[in-house]
Every structure is written in structure tokens, then in C-alpha cells.
Design an enzyme around this catalytic site. Structure first.
Site, PDB file in Angstrom:
ATOM      1  N   ASP A   1       0.849  -1.188   0.000  1.00  0.00           N
ATOM      2  CA  ASP A   1       0.000   0.000   0.000  1.00  0.00           C
ATOM      3  C   ASP A   1       0.886   1.240   0.000  1.00  0.00           C
ATOM      4  O   ASP A   1       1.844   1.330   0.783  1.00  0.00           O
ATOM      5  CB  ASP A   1      -0.898   0.033   1.240  1.00  0.00           C
ATOM      6  CG  ASP A   1      -1.975  -1.047   1.207  1.00  0.00           C
ATOM      7  OD1 ASP A   1      -1.997  -1.835   0.247  1.00  0.00           O
ATOM      8  OD2 ASP A   1      -2.781  -1.100   2.156  1.00  0.00           O
TER       9      ASP A   1
ATOM     10  N   ASP B   1     -15.561  -3.299  -0.700  1.00  0.00           N
ATOM     11  CA  ASP B   1     -14.983  -2.863   0.574  1.00  0.00           C
ATOM     12  C   ASP B   1     -16.127  -2.530   1.526  1.00  0.00           C
ATOM     13  O   ASP B   1     -16.809  -1.519   1.353  1.00  0.00           O
ATOM     14  CB  ASP B   1     -14.102  -1.638   0.365  1.00  0.00           C
ATOM     15  CG  ASP B   1     -12.985  -1.895  -0.636  1.00  0.00           C
ATOM     16  OD1 ASP B   1     -12.429  -3.001  -0.609  1.00  0.00           O
ATOM     17  OD2 ASP B   1     -12.676  -0.994  -1.432  1.00  0.00           O
TER      18      ASP B   1
END
Length: 237
Positions: A8, A128
Site C-alpha cells: 500500500d 470494501d
């Protein structure tokens, strides 16, 4: 089942967020390319790249994407991909799979057009979930009912999914098995990856037993809870 290590990126650094909170950041390095190469050296076949600024703001860090491609990193990419032109840019930069979250929630037809152009194997819908709703915009919008988002993306031809329980992301407290199982049921025959909360090899085994095709692992690998090779052996069953 595939084990896919996560890299990330926030402000050029390799980080992990806690529960999707941009105020709770742990930094693990300053070079995304070096971090990705480390996982390849450890045996990864693919690296999961998330552009966190892109996820929140809708901006595209194409230069970083291209640096990964030039380095020969096999990667799947999410974060800030909300237009067909950005999908093209991601694939042009070298992404093997392009992951769309905000568009999956609010513009499922965009995923259908991307599939028409790039092929089913190149496009992933990111589901998500926070408080029972699939969210976008860096997990900050109000989202929509999860089942509706899954159904809408499946109807336009999506056959690859990434499912993340946002409240568990970065916690290493275990995945949301009920959520993963539900998405697998709703997308019969699809390739479903899961993320969020993986903290032990037992967690890897449990998602494999549910029928997941892949598991994305971040903090547990960076913190040394287990190695990539150990996770891969469990994933093989």
C-alpha cells in the site's frame, strides 16, 4: 489458493492503514518497487498494489505505476481508478489486473465497458464493506447495500472480486468469514480474493476452506506473523 502480498502506497511510502483510517498509518519503507521485489524474491507470483491517495481523492499516480512496470513487477492495482482512461493507463503501465472500488459501487456499467475492452481477466470489482455497506472514495462515502453492489457488478460481466471487511483491515484479528462466504455464494463461478484481518496461518486455511481463490495479506507479513512461503503451503491445502 493464491497468496498475494500487499504493498500500500501513501505519499510515496509503503504503509498500512488501521481499519482504513488515514490517521492511523504505519510505515514499512520508502520504495514501493523495493517492497514489491522483496515479495517476489520470497516467492510471490503477483503483488497487490494500492494507491491510497488515489483511493481517497480519485487521483492517479501513473508515474509510480509505470515504475513498477519498468521494474518487471507483476502486479494488480487499485486506488483512484474511476474512468476508462485510467483503466487504460493502469494496463499500459503494466498492471495484470485493475481493481475498481468506487466505480463498482456507483458506476458498475464502467466495469462492464472495461471488460469489453480489456477482457474479463483484467478487471476486478473491489467490495470494501463497512457496517454492511460496500463503500468507495477511500472507504469514506455512504456506500450502498453490499448485495446490491455485488449483483450489479456480476450483471455487467465481472467475474473477479476482492472482498475486504474494512473494520478488520490491518488489525490481524481474523477475516470476516461470513462476508467472504456471502460474496462467494452471490458470485458462483467467480474468482474471489479476500483481504482484511488475516493474522494467522489458521486464517489463511479458513478462507481457503470457504472456496476463496486468493487471499491478500499485508500487516501479518510485514510484522512477521508468518512467512509468505508458510502461507503458500497452507493455501495449497
Amino acid at each position: 489458493m493464491d497468496v498475494i502480498p500487499a504493498v500500500d502506497i501513501l505519499s510515496g511510502s509503503v504503509v498500512r492503514l488501521m481499519q482504513g483510517d488515514y490517521e492511523q498509518v504505519t510505515e514499512y519503507g520508502s520504495s514501493p518497487v523495493d517492497a514489491a521485489r522483496r515479495w517476489l524474491d520470497a516467492g510471490a507470483q503477483l503483488v497487490h498494489i494500492v494507491d491510497l491517495h488515489g483511493a481517497r481523492d480519485g487521483t492517479a499516480d501513473v508515474d509510480t505505476w509505470r515504475s513498477l512496470g519498468r521494474a518487471g513487477i507483476p502486479f494488480q492495482l487499485g486506488g483512484g481508478i474511476r474512468t476508462l482512461d485510467t483503466v487504460r493507463a493502469a494496463i499500459g503501465a503494466g498492471a495484470r489486473r485493475v481493481i475498481l472500488g468506487t466505480a463498482a459501487v456507483w458506476q458498475p456499467d464502467l466495469l462492464g465497458r472495461a471488460i469489453d475492452e480489456a477482457g474479463t481477466g483484467s478487471i476486478v470489482a473491489s467490495i470494501d464493506v463497512r457496517d454492511g455497506r460496500a463503500t468507495g472514495a477511500g472507504w469514506l462515502d455512504e456506500g450502498r447495500v453490499t448485495e446490491d453492489v455485488v449483483a450489479g457488478t456480476f450483471a455487467v460481466g465481472v467475474r473477479q472480486y476482492l472482498v475486504t471487511a474494512v473494520a478488520r483491515d490491518g488489525t490481524m484479528r481474523g477475516p470476516d468469514l461470513e462476508l467472504i462466504s456471502r460474496v462467494i455464494e452471490l458470485t458462483e463461478g467467480a474468482y474471489v480474493m479476500c483481504a482484511g484481518g488475516i493474522g494467522t496461518l489458521g486464517d489463511v486455511a479458513r478462507v481457503r476452506e470457504l472456496g476463496a481463490g486468493g487471499v491478500v495479506v499485508g500487516r501479518a507479513l510485514y510484522e512477521g506473523a508468518f512467512s509468505l512461503s508458510e502461507a503458500a503451503r497452507v493455501a495449497e491445502g
